[in-house]
Design an enzyme around this catalytic site. Structure first.
Site, mmCIF file in Angstrom:
data_model
loop_
_atom_site.group_PDB
_atom_site.id
_atom_site.type_symbol
_atom_site.label_atom_id
_atom_site.label_comp_id
_atom_site.label_asym_id
_atom_site.label_seq_id
_atom_site.Cartn_x
_atom_site.Cartn_y
_atom_site.Cartn_z
ATOM 1 N N TYR A 133 0.838 -1.198 0.000
ATOM 2 C CA TYR A 133 0.000 0.000 0.000
ATOM 3 C C TYR A 133 0.873 1.248 0.000
ATOM 4 C CZ TYR A 133 -4.041 2.933 1.239
ATOM 5 O OH TYR A 133 -5.049 3.865 1.240
ATOM 6 N N PHE A 166 -6.303 9.196 -2.541
ATOM 7 C CA PHE A 166 -5.068 8.732 -3.178
ATOM 8 C C PHE A 166 -4.685 7.434 -2.497
ATOM 9 C CE2 PHE A 166 -0.620 7.866 -3.335
ATOM 10 C CZ PHE A 166 -0.121 8.406 -4.510
ATOM 11 N N GLU A 167 -4.589 6.373 -3.281
ATOM 12 C CA GLU A 167 -3.985 5.147 -2.778
ATOM 13 C C GLU A 167 -3.475 4.334 -3.955
ATOM 14 O OE1 GLU A 167 -6.776 3.010 -0.335
ATOM 15 O OE2 GLU A 167 -8.208 2.681 -1.959
ATOM 16 N N ILE A 168 -2.311 3.765 -3.774
ATOM 17 C CA ILE A 168 -1.725 2.844 -4.739
ATOM 18 C C ILE A 168 -1.577 1.526 -3.992
ATOM 19 C CG2 ILE A 168 0.265 2.333 -6.197
ATOM 20 C CD1 ILE A 168 0.786 5.374 -6.342
#
Length: 402
Positions: free
Chosen positions: A234, A299-301
């Site tokens: 994450y 926002f998250e990857i």
């Protein structure tokens, strides 16, 4: 007497130097002594200084086989992901333009859009014009696959009358969007259902992009390959406190789940970050033991393998049955964050300090010549009290810079 005067002067000088030393060591205006020290009153956050590419990054640039389309490329199995309505087309076009300019034009990762209603021809035309990459919903570009009704509709075990009463209470307590049923549905879908959509069944990584967000910095490496090669689960940019009145029973329900499934706790968890009661004791008290610190998930990857794990599946189902997505305003941000903080190795969670980002009213603005359009270290463009909402110092204190 002639000798005593120089001695007194030397003594005063020595005392002055000692006071100066103590002030430098303990004084309020010095630089942080450690990553977790509180930095909200500083001109800028020194943790945002960029000295180069992330450690261990393997570059995959546009001249290394990144032509549009999946065949013959070295791309990771990933997509840019957005839940967006037709009327938000201006906002998503602006966000796409920023991200394509700063990053995706180099790598051409596909875009996947979700909606609970059919996309308009105007939406399709305008979003297609912003990228050379695929825009897709499954097997073909713009194949029409809406969110399945069973994923979006209010579940059968939710009492409508109780929901309406709860929504009124949330509204009276000034909980933003608390009275909007569609917002509750969105939070539930983003928490535990989006990764089950048929369009994502063969996809592993995603980068979540919302309308009207801004990206400020040129990023010249493949962030998805960085996630894979670095064994990261994450990635985040902003870390905030939540409104305790929106989640009063989230932590008690989590505690019930942990009592039933202690085996899901990771030995290198971030429990101190999840339960800290020192910096904002009022939040911890009102949230019944939860610090309310969370990754801001606009926002998250992330690697969807974590959401698809048995631990997270069981956790989400427990929360879903408890009803807090509708009777309170449990957001995907605290749900994702608590799960990551408890069930994942904290070393696999990464702060993308080099990705300049804004979702009003908060910023992640690095000190780097690659960034344009934001003020270095600036956290908010809102009122000064919003500075207290930054929970990144707690993450740095308990976990590190990542």
């Amino acid at each position: 007497m002639a000798v005593a005067r120089p001695l007194r002067v030397l003594g005063l000088i020595a005392i002055g130097l000692w006071v100066f030393f103590l002030y430098q060591l303990f004084g309020p205006t010095g630089s942080p002594k450690a990553p977790g020290e509180h930095v909200e009153n500083m001109d800028r956050d020194p943790n945002l200084d960029i000295t180069g590419e992330p450690e261990g990054v393997i570059l995959r640039r546009a001249d290394k086989g990144y032509a549009p389309g999946p065949e013959g490329t070295s791309r990771i199995n990933a997509t840019l992901l957005s839940l967006v309505r037709n009327e938000e087309v201006d906002g998503i076009v602006q966000a796409m333009r920023d991200l394509e300019r700063t990053w995706n034009s180099k790598f051409n990762y596909p875009w996947t859009f979700f909606n609970d209603k059919p996309f308009s021809e105007e939406f399709k035309k305008r979003t297609r014009a912003e990228t050379k990459a695929e825009i897709r919903y499954g097997r073909a570009a713009f194949e029409l696959q809406l969110i399945p009704a069973e994923h979006w509709d209010v579940p059968s075990w939710i009492n409508e009358e109780l929901f309406q009463e709860s929504a009124q209470i949330l509204k009276e307590n000034d909980i933003q969007y608390g009275s909007m049923k569609s917002y509750h549905q969105m939070c539930r879908w983003n928490s535990g259902l989006f990764y089950k959509h048929p369009a994502l069944k063969d996809t592993q990584y995603y980068w979540r992009v919302e309308p009207k967000v801004h990206f400020f910095c040129d990023v010249d490496y493949d962030v998805f390959r960085y996630m894979q090669d670095g064994n990261k689960t994450y990635g985040f940019t902003i870390n905030l406190y939540d409104a305790p009145a929106s989640i009063p029973t989230l932590w008690p329900e989590t505690a019930k789940f942990l009592a039933q499934h202690p085996e899901y706790m990771h030995e290198n968890n971030a429990m101190p970050w999840v339960t800290d009661n020192k910096r904002r004791p009022d939040h911890n008290s009102k949230a019944n033991g939860y610090s309310t610190c969370h990754f801001w998930t606009n926002f998250e990857i992330a690697d969807m393998s974590f959401w698809r794990s048995q631990a997270y599946e069981d956790y989400f189902n427990h929360l879903d049955r408890a009803g807090g997505f509708f009777y309170e305003r449990w957001g995907d941000a605290p749900v994702h964050s608590i799960a990551l903080g408890l069930f994942e190795d904290a070393s696999k969670i990464h702060w993308f300090r080099d990705i300049g980002y804004q979702h009003i009213p908060f910023f992640n603005c690095p000190n780097s010549p690659k960034c344009k359009g934001c003020v270095t270290g600036r956290f908010t463009d809102g009122e000064s009290w919003l500075m207290k909402e930054d929970c990144r110092p707690n993450w740095f204190k308990y976990v590190g810079l990542g």
